[in-house]
Each structure stands twice: as structure tokens, then as C-alpha cells.
Scaffold this motif. Structure first.
Motif, PDB file in Angstrom:
ATOM      1  N   LYS B  22      -5.078   7.838   6.737  1.00 57.96           N
ATOM      2  CA  LYS B  22      -3.855   8.241   7.441  1.00 57.96           C
ATOM      3  C   LYS B  22      -3.317   7.114   8.346  1.00 57.96           C
ATOM      4  N   LYS B  23      -4.241   6.520   9.102  1.00 53.84           N
ATOM      5  CA  LYS B  23      -3.835   5.474  10.045  1.00 53.84           C
ATOM      6  C   LYS B  23      -3.140   4.318   9.299  1.00 53.84           C
ATOM      7  N   SER B  24      -3.763   3.879   8.201  1.00 51.13           N
ATOM      8  CA  SER B  24      -3.169   2.784   7.425  1.00 51.13           C
ATOM      9  C   SER B  24      -1.820   3.194   6.857  1.00 51.13           C
ATOM     10  N   LYS B  25      -1.777   4.398   6.332  1.00 49.89           N
ATOM     11  CA  LYS B  25      -0.525   4.878   5.741  1.00 49.89           C
ATOM     12  C   LYS B  25       0.577   4.898   6.776  1.00 49.89           C
ATOM     13  N   ASP B  26       0.245   5.437   7.951  1.00 48.23           N
ATOM     14  CA  ASP B  26       1.244   5.521   9.021  1.00 48.23           C
ATOM     15  C   ASP B  26       1.704   4.124   9.425  1.00 48.23           C
ATOM     16  N   ALA B  27       0.807   3.150   9.304  1.00 44.15           N
ATOM     17  CA  ALA B  27       1.164   1.773   9.661  1.00 44.15           C
ATOM     18  C   ALA B  27       1.878   1.065   8.504  1.00 44.15           C
ATOM     19  N   GLY B  28       2.154   1.802   7.439  1.00 44.03           N
ATOM     20  CA  GLY B  28       2.890   1.219   6.310  1.00 44.03           C
ATOM     21  C   GLY B  28       2.050   0.348   5.407  1.00 44.03           C
ATOM     22  N   ILE B  29       0.742   0.456   5.518  1.00 45.71           N
ATOM     23  CA  ILE B  29      -0.124  -0.357   4.654  1.00 45.71           C
ATOM     24  C   ILE B  29      -0.218   0.270   3.269  1.00 45.71           C
TER      25      ILE B  29
END
Lengths: 396, 396
Positions: B22-29
């Protein structure tokens, strides 16, 4: 050698006579299927159009919980009835059948008991057998149009092994619709005895004569114990598109159902694409037009059958089934005889003997279930065939 | 409150890391999914064309056993491999998943044992848990590319509760392919000990370097005990079309499976229409072209990974998976760290920790499963990310 549970599987009363139709079929006799609930109405064009517009080049796994847009459209469909489920309170299954199987799997250990008004949808038996669930029938009376008995009678059937009370409303095979008060009574029992309530509402739109009933989704004081089973099959004449729904607000329960959904990875992507369009594009106008068609058939069937000497039936209030009593001792024997020995103007009728819908088979011996999801001219011919068949059968 | 079996369901190792992304996704990774076996190849146009030409106006229930034309086309597909099953020895299911669930349901009582070479496809665990089946792992060695142990070792694991030996060949998650001799050895055990043999052959066309293997459908001396599980998902890049197959010549077994098929009425009509066209229209040329694509990816991945310091792996022989050993103590921790704390040029990688594929989890602690059903440029980026990630992780 094989699983004991699976060896207990019975043949469905809906299908048990199929072998007896071979002779008639070989003789070119047209068989009118009053045994199956397969709507003949056209699937709305929105279903096919959505699938034709599917833009992806690969048919990939969809989410195990169901396609997001479909869940959103189902949420809105319920909101229009003032029933509010959040997205994670809605899970998509391969038809109502999988919704039921997963629900029962999650609630029951082998040997635990389900309370169910009988007669009931015979396919439930397959799931009960698979899982070793003990059925405790709630008695209802044919003469009383299958109304529920009193709260006391139902409560007297509850033991410490009772996990849930389960029913379909409108009813298959009865065509009966439970009143708001009957459902509220079940809701009280569910709360007081802390048992789940599994409400199969796939025929929700098929209620006639304005009978006062509700979805159990409206009982907001008991939403953790109420599990709604739903499906597009009958609502949109899409039995061959396998899209069902489980709705519930108990996070633990839905967590387990999600794991079961993950175990089979996903359901059909294209069926969900089509289902989403149906829920999004069709409205009250469509539901009413379908309702009118079935009501016309219901009226036609009821008027026709009640004129036959010795046939007794209640006026169906919903769905597209009814149970009728025949002036014979053994309705199964009569049904086999109709298929194998009788025809009228080149046609005969396949019935579903009612005993297979009862836990206490003796209650259904002289009855059959009729599905009236057929055009009027087919119904007319079927009624005539039953009338003449009964005369000849009883004068053999 | 809930079923004990269902409370034993584990989260699949394929999905367990999703919350950590989730964290990576939210950061656009951009997350490169090496965790799932979702082919990115295009579904052949024949699938879509057949569905677009569907001429019926109503999507009706198909036969519970599967659409007749599809069964006929599958029969012919097997005949081309010199494997002969009659129409009533072929039943169609909602994907390979339902084929497995129904097979296990029919064979096993709760508490009975299944023999299975470990590591094995983690979703099998869901079915074992649902049904209360006890798993007895057949040990294989990573260093030995997961070859089967000797007949004596396997036989020593058989008890009077052993109902079946089960495996996938080519193997998920190993990428290993059993030789003809290994399969013949299992066939001998099945005959001598009178236990069923469940052969999951959904990756049949994905065998590289001409490895000498066979379908268990060719062991004609033991066909009553051999159950072939098959599916269109990987063969035709149609994971979201849920069409699987059970093939077996034991009339009792197939009779029970048919009853289970009847319990859920039917599978998706349109998915079967599409599947039928795929089996009828596509031939060796198609299978070879797909095989070449995956082999190219396999070679690319293998060469890339083996250059990374401390990474150990075998050359995969089939399917599109491999298990790799990482120079870390806890591959799950590394995988979470990759997702949550690391990226390379805007991308990171989701792995499937291997311990979830083992019955004895400790054997998989420092390993992950990689699926290489991805384009070469994605694989290249993934390999680089793992390489740089390992360096940074081990120098924290």
C-alpha cells in the motif's frame, strides 16, 4: 472408498425424471419442462453489449472478491431499496449456489443443525450433504399456503447445535411469500437465540398482488447475523451467467468468505462485466415489466389448474413456482407415467415430484412442483396434458 | 461460532504481501508482480469471436456436466496426444480450482491423508483445510531440483488413511517436471497400494528443453485411479474464463462428481463457448509459439538471477515458476522490506515467500517463488531490483 458425505448426495427432484423421458424423446414427443426454473425471457441487450465492448486483450483473473465496478453497482441497486451495504460487505460468487455453499461452509461444523421451513429448494440438500449438516424442517401446511408456524413452534426446534435458520423468500418450491411480520418473527428468534439467518432473496422482484414483505437487509438491528444470498440468474434471465452475491455486515464472517473466494481465485470476468451493466442500466421499469409477464403466467396457470377435477393449489404469491396436489396416490408414479406412456397432440409434461422438496417425504407424496417460467401457449398445452393425463391415469 | 475447518484457512503466500504494497502504491511506485501466475499473453481472438457469435437470446443454464460441444472438443484435444477419454469420462468445472475441490470432496473423509510432494501449490491448502484433509508432505530437495525421492521413501509415508497422491506436473511452484520414470513409479505405488493419483496437468504445454515426461492419462493400466485435473487458464491465457476439466474412467467417481456439478447447476455458458472455440481452433503451432515465448523468459530470468551474488536456483524445466534461494535469513522479511522500503527507478517487486508452499515451513524460510509470466523488459527491471535490493538489505 469415497467420502461418506458425498455418498449421501441425492438426485434432485428437478432432474430425477429425466431418464424416463428418453422413450418419449426417441418417439419425437415434445416435452414441456415444468420441472425446471429456467426463464425463457430474453437476457437484456445491455448484458451482451457490455461483453462486446470488453476492451482488454487478455481475459485475466479478476479480484477474488469480485470486480470492483460490479460491487459498486450492486451497492447502488440495494441503496435504491434503502438498504446500505459497504463495498467490503458485498462479495461476488459463482452464482447463488456458490454463495450458499460458502455461507454454509463457513457457519457449520459437521453434525450441526440448520432450521429450514419445508418444503424447501432441493439443491440445498446437496450442500447440507456435502458438509454433513443436519436438517431440521420447520413444518408448514400446504392448506395454509406454507405460512410459518408460531414463534413457539419454531423455537422448540432450536437446540444448542442450531447454527442458522435458512429460507428463500419468495419461496422456491412453494411460490409463497413471507409477510413482514413473519420475517420480523424470524428476526426476533435470530437475535434472541443468537443464530444466523440466511435469507435467499434471488426472486425478490417476483412478488405479485402487492404482498407486504421486505428484504431482511432492512432489519438493521441484526445485520451481523443476517446473510443475504442473491443472484442475477432469475432477476435478469441470465441463469448461464454465474454471478451471485453474499451480503453481510459481520467482519469475521465476510473475512472467511473472502478466503473461500480466494481459494478459487476468481469467477468469470465476462459474466461480471455483463452483470455490472445489468445492475447499472436496468431500473424499476424493467423489473416491473418482468414482474407483469410472470404475473400473467401465474394467473393463467392458477386459473387453468384449479379447474381440473381433484387438483388443489394455492395462488402463488411470488417467484415462478407452485406446489399442487394431484388426485393420485403417488405423484412420482403419475409423473413417470405421463412421461413414458402419455401424450396429448404430440406433447407431454415433465413435472418435479414434490416429495424430494420435503424432509418428511410423505408430506409431498401426492404433490408436484410446477415451474411456470414458460410462454402462455406452452402453459396452456401443459395444463391440458395434465388434465387429460389425470383422467386416463385414474381410469387405467 | 464459525466452522473449525474454515478457521484453519491460511492466507495464500501469493497474496500475503499485498497489504505491504500500500505504502509503495500510494507513493506512485510501480510494483512488478512476480508473485502471481497471471499470463500477460493475449487471449487468442477465437475466444472473443466465438462469444460474439453466440446466437441465443437468453443466457440459459448449460448442462451441469458441461456444454456438449466443449466436451467433444476436449476429447479430440486429448486424442491428438493418443489419450482416449469418452464423453462421460470428461466433466467441465469452474476452473481447475473447482475440479480440485470436487475431486478432494469426493475422495476424502475428514481426517484422511493426502500425499503430496512439497513444496506444492499453496491454494491446495485451502481445499485441504475446508475438508479437514491431513497433508503428508513427500520430501524433495531444492539442491536436487525437486526430484521425487525413492519408491521406498514414498511408500513409508502411506498409512491406512492415505487416499491419494497428488501433484502438479509441470510443477507450481517449483518449475520442475517429473520424468516419465518418476511418474511410472508413482503409478506403481497407486496400483500396489490402491490409492488415487491426482495429476494436475494445467501447465502441460509449458515444458522446455524437450524434457521426457508424459500425461498420466497415458497410463492405461490404472485409469480408474488416475484423475487428471486440467484448465484453459494458462494454456490459452484465459485465467478469467473459469473452465476446468476432470478426466477419469471410474464410473462411481465420475457419478459423484456429476452430482456435485449438478449441485451448482452449471458453469458460465459464455466461458464454455469461448473455451470450445479455443480447443477446436488452436493447434500444435499455437502451443509451440506460446512455449517459445515462455522459454525465452525462462532463459532470460535464469541467466539474470544466477549472476546475483548469493542467489541460488535451478533451471526451471516447465510451467512459469521457479523457487530461488536468497542470501537472507528470512525471505518474507526481505520481501516486505522490498515492497515497503526499496525501489529502483520508480519500481519495486512483489515476491511470494516460499515458506507458504511448504508443509514444513522452515524449508522455505530463505526462499521465494518467482512467476515469470511477464515481458522481458519487466523481468529485466525486476532482476535488477532484486539485485540492488539484496545489496542494500544486507548492508543495512
Amino acid at each position: 472408498m469415497f467420502s461418506k458425505n458425498i455418498q449421501n448426495l441425492k438426485t434432485s427432484p428437478v432432474r430425477e425424471l429425466i431418464p424416463y423421458s428418453k422413450k418419449s424423446k426417441d418417439a419425437g414427443i415434445d416435452i414441456i419442462h415444468l420441472n425446471i426454473g429456467q426463464p425463457d425471457l430474453e437476457t437484456p441487450k445491455e448484458f451482451f453489449e457490455a461483453i462486446e465492448s470488453f476492451g482488454e486483450k487478455t481475459i485475466a483473473y479478476s479480484d477474488s472478491s469480485g470486480q470492483k465496478e460490479l460491487i459498486e453497482s450492486i451497492k447502488k441497486y440495494y441503496q435504491k431499496m434503502n438498504i446500505n451495504y459497504e463495498n467490503d460487505e458485498i462479495l461476488i460468487t459463482a452464482g447463488g449456489s456458490e454463495a450458499l455453499l460458502f455461507t454454509l461452509m463457513t457457519l457449520f461444523n459437521a453434525g450441526e443443525e440448520v432450521l429450514i421451513p419445508e418444503p424447501y429448494y432441493a439443491n440445498y440438500n446437496s450442500f447440507f450433504a456435502m458438509l454433513g449438516i443436519k436438517v431440521v424442517g420447520i413444518p408448514t401446511k400446504f392448506e395454509d399456503n406454507f405460512k410459518l408456524p408460531s414463534k413457539e413452534v419454531i423455537e422448540s426446534l432450536i437446540t444448542e447445535k442450531t447454527k442458522a435458520i435458512m429460507f428463500s423468500n419468495p419461496g422456491n418450491p412453494t411460490g409463497a411469500v413471507y409477510s413482514r411480520d413473519e420475517l420480523l418473527m424470524l428476526n426476533e428468534i435470530s437475535k434472541e437465540k443468537n443464530i444466523f439467518m440466511i435469507s435467499d432473496e434471488v426472486y425478490r422482484e417476483f412478488i405479485y398482488d402487492g404482498k407486504d414483505t421486505v428484504s431482511c437487509g432492512t432489519f438493521i438491528d441484526n445485520q451481523e447475523r443476517i446473510i443475504i444470498i442473491d443472484s442475477i440468474s432469475k432477476r435478469f434471465s441470465t441463469c448461464g451467467a454465474r454471478v451471485g452475491t453474499i451480503l453481510n455486515k459481520n467482519k469475521d464472517f465476510m473475512g472467511y468468505i473472502l478466503k473461500l473466494c480466494q481459494s478459487r481465485l476468481a469467477i468469470s470476468t465476462l459474466d461480471m462485466i455483463g452483470a455490472e451493466a445489468l445492475y447499472r442500466c436496468l431500473d424499476e421499469k424493467y423489473y416491473q415489466s418482468v414482474n407483469r409477464k410472470y404475473m400473467e403466467r401465474r394467473d393463467f396457470l392458477f386459473e387453468g389448474l384449479k379447474k381440473i377435477d381433484g387438483v388443489v393449489l394455492n395462488k402463488p404469491e411470488g417467484a415462478f413456482y407452485c406446489i399442487i396436489e394431484l388426485p393420485v396416490e403417488d405423484a412420482t408414479d403419475f409423473s413417470k407415467w405421463l412421461l413414458g406412456e402419455f401424450s396429448y397432440e404430440g406433447s407431454t409434461v415433465m413435472l418435479a415430484p414434490a416429495k424430494g422438496f420435503y424432509q418428511r417425504e410423505e408430506l409431498g407424496l401426492n404433490k408436484v412442483r410446477i415451474s411456470y417460467a414458460l410462454e402462455l401457449d406452452r402453459l396452456e398445452k401443459a395444463i391440458k396434458t395434465i388434465e387429460l393425463g389425470l383422467k386416463k391415469y385414474n381410469n387405467r
